[in-house]
Design an enzyme around this catalytic site. Structure first.
Site, mmCIF file in Angstrom:
data_model
loop_
_atom_site.group_PDB
_atom_site.id
_atom_site.type_symbol
_atom_site.label_atom_id
_atom_site.label_comp_id
_atom_site.label_asym_id
_atom_site.label_seq_id
_atom_site.Cartn_x
_atom_site.Cartn_y
_atom_site.Cartn_z
ATOM 1 C CB SER A 272 -0.942 -0.010 1.206
ATOM 2 O OG SER A 272 -0.187 -0.005 2.386
ATOM 3 C CG LEU B 43 7.450 4.347 3.321
ATOM 4 C CD1 LEU B 43 7.685 2.857 3.525
ATOM 5 C CD2 LEU B 43 8.755 5.030 2.957
ATOM 6 C CG HIS B 44 0.229 4.813 2.755
ATOM 7 N ND1 HIS B 44 -0.664 4.185 1.932
ATOM 8 C CD2 HIS B 44 0.685 5.880 2.068
ATOM 9 C CE1 HIS B 44 -0.745 4.850 0.789
ATOM 10 N NE2 HIS B 44 0.060 5.888 0.848
ATOM 11 C CB ALA B 45 0.090 4.912 9.036
ATOM 12 C CB ALA C 226 5.628 5.735 7.111
#
Lengths: 90, 567
Positions: free
Chosen positions: A12, A14-16, A19
């Site tokens: 998905s 480099l999201h929450a 990250a």
């Protein structure tokens, strides 16, 4: 200046969660490391807000860089981390 | 104690319950003062902000360790944001330029929030986490208590501007006597949750947030009124009404008119816990299981195994009763992180509900496979207990596709929702493809009246009593009679006892509602014949507008029912 290229492999982007996983690993090295899109301006790679704010998608290429001459091994590890699907381990 | 009764506040009531209890205000987050003074010692102020951020991060990490699932993930992400050196550095930069610390934190957060919001989609949702960090730090800088609800020590009437899903999740429900909000609509999140729990609720009640903590209030959800400091007589009359409604709850027979025409009374649920609650009520089954609720706040698509476990748990909680599962209704007002569509100009008219099969076929496919696996694992005699329906279907061709995919997965009872006027008008052709249909009256009203469900100020247009909406319900019921297949209603309107009579009169075969509304619907049905229900429906359809339709229908309701239910 040491530089390494990496391709984001988290499904998905480099999201929450990916990250924060990544930025914690950067912080743990204790070294000054930046992350940038190819040709773009670097931001501190230890900042989850900066890294999330880049909104990096799956498949995008980034450049990790460090002024520290001791960062070689750390950069290799971080490249490996970015090229792992951090979403897959849940 | 005052002997006079203060004038009542009014709003839109949800459900029929009454409650008398003291007010507990959900504290709004304090804002940085507009003219906050520059700190005398910039260095000390910046250090204080940094230490508050570190402290908050540690607290959140600790809470995350004690939580699980989606909540743990959100808390961990929020903890990481609070610990981010970039946030402390941004605040310090502003403080050194002479900005007050609370304002500096607010502005620093606003900067990151703007970047996130501009990125849209998934990141835009994370703005909530940033704001929760800001609200806590600003409160601590100002020496104010953390925003939120004080710990309740007795049954209380919870009052807020509006309740977010996170606020609701944090409530100790055993101590919530009623919920009052200044904003929100009758089909919004707060109203749905309150209905499900059978809690009296009044939304869009102007002035309630000005009530002092601890003030005794009498809440009447049927009338939508809140009376501060009620006198002894009013308290006594509410106590009697609560008693009568408890007596209605004692009737647990299946739903039917007085002359024995059966109308199944079912419950709407969203989680395994809801299923357990519904299982303990006399509901004849579940008429709407909103599966997306299981996955709200999820970062990744739920796996087949996770889904099988959840669906199986719901079926078990309902014993031998039927369960109608609605496949994921993501999109529009219900964004799911793992089913992001990108930004849509018109999300209510875009890729939502079953239309997800066009853009994310694997998400829809996995869900049908999971449901099929559960169906196949049921004993032969029980297999028909699992009904599956797809939302947002517009055409018979789409209905055929749903039926083919679901049957291929092993599901035996397949249906579709009727929420789009096109589907209502073509109900007979749609029913040639599937085993049943279920009317979602909230969305049907939204699409018939071209009125956004989330705009409280348009609530009159969204009224399910709008004759045009009832015409479409009647058309769907007609299609059902011609095809000799069930036509249910699972929108909130089924929970209005007068509407329940109208729907029965139009030929609807089952009504699904918040479990809290079942008793009143059962009682109303039992006091009328089918012919009387038909006459009530005819009167509602003949009316020129929604209020007149409701009035005309109510006039024909038996006096005993009107008195007992406070209609």
């Amino acid at each position: 200046m040491l530089q390494r290229r990496a391709t984001i492999r988290s499904s998905s982007g480099l999201h929450a969660r990916p990250a924060s996983h990544f930025t914690q690993a950067v912080a743990a090295t204790g070294l000054p490391i930046t992350i940038a899109r190819a040709g773009g301006e670097g931001v501190p790679a230890s900042s989850v807000l900066m890294v999330m704010g880049m909104a990096l998608d799956h498949g995008e290429e980034v450049v990790l860089a460090s002024e520290s001459t001791e960062a070689e091994a750390a950069l290799e590890e971080l490249v490996a981390l970015l090229e792992t699907d951090l979403d897959a381990d849940s | 104690m005052s002997l006079t009764t203060s004038p009542a506040l009014t709003g839109l009531g949800v459900g029929r319950g009454v409650a008398v209890a003291p007010v507990a205000q959900l504290r709004p987050a304090p804002r940085a003062p507009q003219d906050e003074a520059a700190p005398a010692d910039a260095d000390a102020a910046a250090a204080q902000v940094a230490s508050l951020l570190t402290g908050l991060s540690a607290e959140l990490a600790e809470r995350s360790a004690q939580a699980d699932g989606a909540l743990a993930e959100v808390l961990m992400a929020t903890s990481a944001i609070a610990a981010d050196p970039a946030l402390a550095a941004e605040a310090r930069r502003r403080i050194e330029q002479g900005t007050g610390p609370a304002t500096a934190v607010t502005e620093a957060v606003a900067g990151f929030a703007a970047t996130f919001a501009a990125a849209g989609g998934y990141l835009a949702e994370r703005v909530t986490d940033l704001h929760s960090v800001r609200d806590r730090i600003v409160a601590r800088l100002l020496g104010a208590p953390d925003p939120g609800l004080p710990a309740l020590d007795r049954p209380s009437v919870v009052v807020a501007v509006d309740l977010s899903p996170a606020d609701t999740a944090a409530l100790d429900l055993d101590l919530v006597a009623a919920i009052l909000t200044e904003e929100g609509g009758p089909t919004g999140h707060t109203a749905i949750i309150a209905g499900q729990l059978g809690l009296p609720c009044v939304v869009r009640a102007a002035g309630v947030t000005e009530l002092t903590d601890g003030t005794l209030v009498a809440v009447d959800a049927a009338a939508g009124t809140i009376t501060p400091e009620p006198d002894a007589a009013l308290q006594e009359s509410y106590r009697l009404r609560a008693q009568r409604s408890a007596a209605l709850d004692a009737d647990q027979a299946p739903g039917a008119t007085s002359d024995g025409h059966e109308v199944a009374l079912l419950a709407n649920i969203g989680t395994v816990e809801d299923a357990a609650r519904a299982g303990s009520t006399p509901a004849q089954g579940v008429g709407l299981f909103r599966t997306e609720v299981l996955f709200l706040g999820r970062q990744t698509a739920p796996t087949l195994e996770e889904q099988v476990t959840a669906y199986r748990a719901v079926l078990e909680a309902l014993g031998d009763r039927k369960v109608v599962v609605r496949t994921l209704d993501a999109g529009a007002d219900k964004p799911l992180a793992f089913a992001q569509q990108g930004t849509e100009e018109n999300p209510a008219l875009g890729v939502r509900g079953y239309r997800l099969a066009r853009t994310l076929p694997e998400v829809v496919g996995t869900q049908l496979d999971a449901l099929g696996q559960v169906a196949r694992s049921l004993p032969e005699a029980e297999r028909d207990r699992l009904w599956v329906m797809a939302p947002m279907v517009a055409t018979p061709a789409e209905a055929r596709e749903v039926a083919e995919r679901a049957r291929a997965a092993g599901i035996t009872r397949v249906g579709v929702m009727v929420e789009i006027p096109a589907a209502a008008l073509r109900a007979e052709q749609i029913l040639a493809e599937v085993d049943f249909v279920s009317l979602g009256t909230n969305d049907l009203a939204q699409y018939t009246m071209a009125t956004d469900r989330l705009r409280g100020e348009l609530a009159d247009l969204l009224d399910p009593w709008q004759p045009a909406v009832l015409d479409l319900v009647a058309a769907t019921a007609r299609g059902g009679r011609q095809a000799d297949k069930p036509v249910g209603v699972c929108g909130e309107s089924a929970g209005d006892p007068v509407m329940a009579l109208v729907l029965a009169g139009l030929g609807v075969t089952s009504l699904s509602m918040s479990p809290g509304s079942l008793a009143a619907a059962r009682f109303a049905l039992r006091r009328h014949t089918l012919a009387e229900c038909e006459a009530i429906a005819t009167a509602a359809l003949a009316a020129p507008d929604a209020p007149a339709g409701r009035a005309a229908a109510t006039d024909l309701v038996a006096a005993e029912v009107r008195e007992t239910l406070g209609l």
